[in-house]
Design an enzyme around this catalytic site. Structure first.
Site, PDB file in Angstrom:
ATOM      1  N   LYS A   1       0.840  -1.197   0.000  1.00  0.00           N
ATOM      2  CA  LYS A   1       0.000   0.000   0.000  1.00  0.00           C
ATOM      3  C   LYS A   1       0.876   1.248   0.000  1.00  0.00           C
ATOM      4  CE  LYS A   1      -3.842  -1.828   2.810  1.00  0.00           C
ATOM      5  NZ  LYS A   1      -4.968  -1.626   1.885  1.00  0.00           N
TER       6      LYS A   1
ATOM      7  N   ARG B   1     -10.407 -11.404   2.597  1.00  0.00           N
ATOM      8  CA  ARG B   1     -11.325 -12.429   2.103  1.00  0.00           C
ATOM      9  C   ARG B   1     -10.658 -13.802   2.109  1.00  0.00           C
ATOM     10  NH1 ARG B   1     -12.015  -9.220  -3.474  1.00  0.00           N
ATOM     11  NH2 ARG B   1     -11.522  -7.537  -2.008  1.00  0.00           N
TER      12      ARG B   1
HETATM   13  N1  BES Z   1      -7.940  -3.678   4.730  1.00  0.00           N
HETATM   14  C1  BES Z   1      -8.214  -3.263   3.404  1.00  0.00           C
HETATM   15  C2  BES Z   1      -9.536  -2.516   3.258  1.00  0.00           C
HETATM   16  C3  BES Z   1      -9.656  -1.197   3.966  1.00  0.00           C
HETATM   17  C4  BES Z   1      -9.406  -0.025   3.280  1.00  0.00           C
HETATM   18  C5  BES Z   1     -10.068  -1.130   5.275  1.00  0.00           C
HETATM   19  C6  BES Z   1      -9.531   1.181   3.914  1.00  0.00           C
HETATM   20  C7  BES Z   1     -10.204   0.092   5.913  1.00  0.00           C
HETATM   21  C8  BES Z   1      -9.939   1.247   5.225  1.00  0.00           C
HETATM   22  C9  BES Z   1      -8.262  -4.478   2.477  1.00  0.00           C
HETATM   23  O1  BES Z   1      -7.475  -5.558   2.839  1.00  0.00           O
HETATM   24  C10 BES Z   1      -7.802  -4.018   1.140  1.00  0.00           C
HETATM   25  O2  BES Z   1      -6.697  -3.589   1.039  1.00  0.00           O
HETATM   26  N2  BES Z   1      -8.663  -4.119   0.146  1.00  0.00           N
HETATM   27  C11 BES Z   1      -8.361  -3.697  -1.168  1.00  0.00           C
HETATM   28  C12 BES Z   1      -8.938  -4.724  -2.119  1.00  0.00           C
HETATM   29  C13 BES Z   1      -8.512  -4.542  -3.526  1.00  0.00           C
HETATM   30  C14 BES Z   1      -7.047  -4.879  -3.675  1.00  0.00           C
HETATM   31  C15 BES Z   1      -9.347  -5.475  -4.371  1.00  0.00           C
HETATM   32  C16 BES Z   1      -8.975  -2.328  -1.394  1.00  0.00           C
HETATM   33  O3  BES Z   1     -10.067  -2.090  -0.868  1.00  0.00           O
HETATM   34  O4  BES Z   1      -8.355  -1.513  -2.044  1.00  0.00           O
HETATM   35 ZN    ZN Z   2      -5.487  -5.451   2.150  1.00  0.00          ZN
END
Ligand code: BES
Ligand code: ZN
Ligand code: ZN
Length: 491
Positions: A270, A344
């Site tokens: 990230k 997931r």
């Molecule tokens: N933990 C994150 C989601 C999240 C984002 C929680 C902001 C709280 C605040 C999750 O694991 C994630 O990174 N999801 C990705 C999925 C994508 C790669 C399909 C996302 O939401 O960008």
């Molecule tokens: Zn994630």
């Protein structure tokens, strides 16, 4: 912070400040009028002069000038009565606690806010809501402060006024359980590792909860390779925790929490800004911890299994990679297209466990699953998807408790978007940047074969950047009130 329930007339209770709630454009209720008389109309004068109008969140302090065991009276505005609900009362109570603590410097409170006649509510419901709001509102996370700690204003005592022992206790226990959930979210990620979370769960044994912790080897022996894949980049081992509280319910309810104790994104790392709050990626698991604690402490007649799938998501020599195929505990294979869609993946194994090992009658999972949910709903409500009967019950509990939810669809068109070309299920929707919250839920759906199930996305509600009403910056405890209500009503 000491809390107690006190009965007796309002003019007999000793405290620094006695808190009342009042609607805009409404006459003062009888209890306050009696007090007003003894205070030479000090309260009604403020209303007449429009110094206090009852506008939502307005807080007004009136000194009793030594004529009274309560040194001050505080009025907090509830806004228009016709627009009001229990959650406005809860929110006003939470707001008042912080305002009166930080701006007026009060440390000892007596709460009479539940006397306000909120439409469609019983006094017991109001007493519970007020206990919740004030305890959540007084919450602070000061464990790591070392400088000038004595200068930080703190609430030392809250007396809840009235003969509603049971309602106050319910409110207190539920709020304290949400605060436990807040605490573990607020802890630093290098302290609150999966191992520490499992230890925290172990503390519930004192309340008669049966806690089972699977370590790395046991997770492997069980065949939970999805959880292991996410863990592979981390030097901290994973844990799989099941907390069983049996209060005699006839149905087994499994509550499953995503417990990523830090989500760096893995190899799909990230950007710094997005990583900033990712210690909160275990908020689902933290909520599950709070739910089980509340049920056990209140001795609710329910049978609940709290499941936490715990690991970090880190890049590392051994990290799982985009393109990898992972065999989940269910036997289905997962094609990994993005290592940041890790929640997931760990939930896949946890859901199979809930269905196969627990043989739950219903499964609800809570997870900070998708940024898309934050985009769609912000921090005002959580997203909910799944079987309609379960979703409906959850939405109703959300309305009752203020932990609100909004349903998104889970039609078969979405299910098709998570079918993998070379494995069974892919961890990324096929249509770029589309329906992120729904395709995540569609992925989860593939791991629940026959049990009524719903998924609650708390990505937007699990964490707050601001202090608002009873919400405090950091972990929110969202979902504890929701699920305690759901569990009590589940038949
Ligand atoms: N933990 C994150 C989601 C999240 C984002 C929680 C902001 C709280 C605040 C999750 O694991 C994630 O990174 N999801 C990705 C999925 C994508 C790669 C399909 C996302 O939401 O960008
Ligand atoms: Zn994630
Ligand atoms: Zn995550």
């Amino acid at each position: 912070m000491k809390t107690s329930v006190v009965s007796g007339t309002l003019d007999s209770i000793e405290t620094e400040v006695m808190v009342f709630a009042h609607f805009a454009e409404e006459p003062l209720p009888e209890e306050i009028l009696k007090l007003d008389e003894k205070l030479n109309d000090a309260i009604s004068k403020k209303l007449k002069m429009k110094e206090f109008t009852g506008e939502f969140r307005q807080v007004h302090v009136i000194s009793t000038l030594g004529n009274f065991p309560a040194k001050n009276i505080a009025l907090v505005g509830l806004g228009k009565k016709s627009d009001s609900s229990l959650d406005f009362l809860r929110r006003a109570a939470g707001h008042a606690m912080k305002d009166l603590r930080d701006l007026s410097g009060f440390t000892k409170f007596a709460i009479a806010a539940h006397l306000a006649d909120v439409p469609d509510s019983t006094i017991e419901e109001r007493a519970q809501a007020v206990a919740e709001g004030s305890i959540l509102g007084a919450y602070q996370f000061l464990k790591y402060k070392t400088v000038d700690v004595e200068k930080i204003k703190k609430v030392k005592e809250i007396k809840f006024i009235g003969d509603f022992e049971n309602a106050f206790k319910r409110g207190r226990v539920i709020a304290e359980s949400a605060c436990l959930s807040r605490d573990v979210v607020n802890e630093p990620p290098s302290v609150f590792t999966p191992v520490a979370m499992a230890e925290e769960a172990g503390k519930l044994e004192e309340l008669g909860v049966k806690v089972t912790v699977l370590d790395e080897k046991q997770i492997e022996d069980k065949g939970m390779h999805a959880l292991l894949a996410v863990n592979s980049g981390s030097v901290v081992p994973p844990r799989f925790v099941v907390m069983e509280y049996d209060g005699g319910g006839t149905k087994k309810v499994a509550v499953v929490g995503k417990g990523i104790t830090f989500d760096s994104g893995g190899l799909n790392i990230k950007p710094g800004e997005s990583m900033l709050t990712m210690k909160s990626d275990m908020a689902g698991a933290a909520t599950v911890l709070g739910i089980v604690r509340a049920c056990a402490e209140l001795k609710l007649p329910v049978r609940v299994f709290g499941v936490m799938a715990l690991t970090e998501n880190m890049p590392g020599q051994n990290a799982y990679k985009p393109g990898d195929i992972v065999r989940s505990y269910s036997g289905k294979t997962i094609e990994v297209l993005n290592t940041d869609a890790e929640g997931r993946i760990v939930l896949a194994d946890a859901l199979t466990y809930a269905e196969r090992d627990i043989e739950a009658d219903v499964i609800v999972d809570l997870a900070t699953l998708t940024g898309a949910c934050v985009v769609a709903l912000g921090n005002v409500c959580g997203g909910v998807l799944g079987d309609d009967a379960v979703v409906k019950k959850l939405i109703d509990s959300g309305t009752c408790t203020g932990d609100r939810l909004w349903q998104l669809p889970l039609w078969k068109e979405y299910q098709e978007q998570v079918v993998s070309d070379i494995g069974d299920v892919r961890n990324l929707g096929k249509v770029r940047r589309s329906a992120g919250t729904i395709t995540a839920a569609a992925f989860l759906r593939a791991f629940v074969a026959r049990t009524p199930w719903a998924h609650v996305d708390i990505a937007g509600t699990g964490w707050s950047d601001d202090d608002v009403d009873y919400i405090r910056k950091g972990g929110t405890g969202f979902g504890v009130r929701l699920m305690v209500d759901f569990l009590e009503k589940f038949k």
